[in-house]
Write an enzyme that holds these catalytic residues in place. Structure first.
Site, PDB file in Angstrom:
ATOM      1  N   CYS A   2      -0.461   1.514   2.060  1.00 25.49           N
ATOM      2  CA  CYS A   2      -1.739   0.713   1.666  1.00 25.49           C
ATOM      3  C   CYS A   2      -2.020   0.521   0.295  1.00 25.49           C
ATOM      4  O   CYS A   2      -2.744  -0.628   0.124  1.00 25.49           O
ATOM      5  CB  CYS A   2      -2.727   1.883   2.410  1.00 25.49           C
ATOM      6  SG  CYS A   2      -2.782   3.418   1.546  1.00 25.49           S
ATOM      7  N   GLU A  49     -10.136   5.121   5.129  1.00 27.24           N
ATOM      8  CA  GLU A  49      -8.883   4.810   4.144  1.00 27.24           C
ATOM      9  C   GLU A  49      -8.368   3.669   4.708  1.00 27.24           C
ATOM     10  O   GLU A  49      -7.600   3.631   5.469  1.00 27.24           O
ATOM     11  CB  GLU A  49      -8.243   5.866   4.027  1.00 27.24           C
ATOM     12  CG  GLU A  49      -8.558   7.267   3.362  1.00 27.24           C
ATOM     13  CD  GLU A  49      -9.106   6.879   1.898  1.00 27.24           C
ATOM     14  OE1 GLU A  49      -8.894   5.967   1.458  1.00 27.24           O
ATOM     15  OE2 GLU A  49      -9.715   7.878   1.447  1.00 27.24           O
TER      16      GLU A  49
END
Length: 478
Positions: free
Chosen positions: A259, A225
């Site tokens: 993110c 990720e």
């Protein structure tokens, strides 16, 4: 339980110590390789209880690590999100565990085909600093729902939180089921080199490459990720004031250290000035002051703050125009920052090449949707892409002509909170998923199973060939 901060250094734990922890977990897993739904739910319940009982201590630790962090944001983005995820997993795990019936071709009859979801074993989880609670325990919850044991490497950038997490997990769980590892970069390198049954890393792409390289030595499957530059396109039909307000909120959450935070925005050329003014008004309404404001989160470290400002300074030297969202000078001794709006940027600037991960927002004027799409597609595939606009044809074009980990229309970041949606990147923004049913599958082995009865239907297809067998094959093929 101790709350003293232990120094997180490269000498905290050796590579052999890490291997011993892994071996102990493997041994414990082999004693119960298929935990029942009741056992998995009990583990999830204990995890939830741990977080709720110690949420104030966890928030206090994160505030110390960040120098300033909004309790409201922590409760919303970390604690509530985690509790909702655990409740969702608990409600689904028994159904997900059931073998799935699959189709069996006529020539393989009689029989029964199914997929049996088996735990992988021991999962390694490497955690970033930006959401140290959610990004440690969210993947852990999914791994537990799939029946695995887990080792967690906490970030060295959050020593108070990482130390407390190790204490809490040790108090609430058998280390043969879950254990927390702390340490610096060399510990992280040794951790990623362990022969886990699956390794999950959340963090920067530059580090993810090293993690994947180390995992490859053991043929360990990885979920990465990562992040990248998540773009926003504001359509001509969307009210500019509403767009500015929503984007100001999402970019301000956790000081932009998310993110999937908006990284740069395409704005209709004639609306750039109106957007800037609306953004500044929204920010000053949300945060009348920055200094000593408990609603404002700070940048994690001075090193990260210097990195952000060096990119801004370099862009300014290359001709960019930088405007703060307010005129306030922050002087409270924290790393809180007034957001910066940057215009007149181009792709050659570091600010437009690297993920910003902070309260800086480049604004790009555009004249057509095709122009914006072409710019986005020329770069790495982002973790998220956001479009503000109600035109269905434009929305469909975004879906069909761009690649990204996820897409949100008329909002940002909220798809991460939808427990039933997979979350993950594509290309440089990552690989694999760990939310929803897809996350359960990530941490499971979907094992193909075929049951055949006593009667052997295949005997009709045994040699010698020709005649009757050829007629059967001809019938099946037709």
């Amino acid at each position: 339980m101790t709350t003293a901060v232990q120094a997180i250094s490269d000498t905290d734990i050796s590579a052999q110590d890490l291997r011993d922890l892994l071996d102990a977990q493997r041994l414990a897993y082999s004693a119960n390789p298929m935990a029942s739904a009741a056992e998995r739910k009990a583990r999830l319940k204990r995890l939830k209880a741990m977080v709720l009982e110690h949420r104030d201590a966890l928030m206090d630790a994160m505030i110390k690590d960040f120098s300033a962090r909004s309790r409201h944001e922590m409760q919303l983005a970390e604690i509530l999100s985690l509790v909702e995820m655990v409740d969702y997993l608990s409600g689904q795990v028994a159904r997900w565990m059931r073998p799935e019936k699959r189709r069996l071709a006529l020539h393989l009859q009689p029989g029964k085909a199914q997929v049996f979801y088996q735990p992988l074993g021991v999962v390694g989880i490497m955690v970033p600093f930006n959401y140290p609670l959610l990004l440690a325990l969210g993947p852990l919850a999914t791994a537990l729902a799939a029946g695995n044991h887990a080792m967690i490497k906490m970030p060295e950038a959050t020593p108070h939180t990482s130390t407390l997490m190790a204490d809490l997990i040790a108090k609430c769980f058998d280390p043969a089921l879950i254990t927390v590892v702390n340490g610096g970069p060399s510990v992280a390198a040794s951790f990623s080199a362990l022969p886990f049954d699956h390794l999950m890393f959340t963090g920067a792409g530059s580090v993810g490459k090293h993690v994947m390289r180390a995992a490859a030595e053991n043929l360990t499957p990885v979920t990465l990720e990562l992040g990248g530059k998540s773009p926003v396109i504001i359509g001509a039909d969307f009210p500019i004031e509403a767009a500015a307000e929503r984007l100001c909120y999402s970019k301000s959450v956790n000081a932009g250290q998310t993110c999937v935070a908006p990284d740069y925005i395409f704005i209709p050329r004639e609306k750039v000035e109106a957007f800037k003014q609306a953004y500044k008004q929204a920010f000053q309404r949300f945060y009348p002051k920055v200094s000593d404001n408990p609603d404002v989160t700070a940048v994690i470290s001075e090193r990260h703050q210097q990195r952000i400002m060096s990119w801004v300074s370099a862009a300014k030297a290359q001709g960019a125009c930088v405007e703060p969202a307010s005129d306030e000078q922050v002087n409270d001794g924290t790393r809180r920052m007034v957001p910066l709006l940057v215009t007149q940027v181009d792709r050659t600037m570091t600010l437009m090449q690297e993920e910003i991960f902070g309260p800086v927002l480049p604004l790009l004027p555009y004249d057509s949707l095709d122009e914006a799409i072409e710019y986005i597609n020329a770069g790495d595939r982002p973790l998220a892409l956001y479009y503000f606009g109600f035109n269905k044809a434009c929305q469909q074009k975004i879906l069909s002509h761009t690649h990204s980990g996820g897409v949100v229309f008329n909002e940002t970041m909220l798809h991460v909170a939808v427990d039933d949606l997979p979350f993950g990147g594509v290309g440089a923004s990552g690989m694999g998923h760990y939310h929803g049913k897809e996350g359960f599958i990530t941490f499971s082995k979907p094992k193909a199973v075929l049951f055949k009865p006593k009667f052997n239907g295949m005997s009709f297809l045994y040699p010698p060939y020709g005649g009757f067998i050829d007629r059967i094959l001809g019938f099946l093929i037709r």
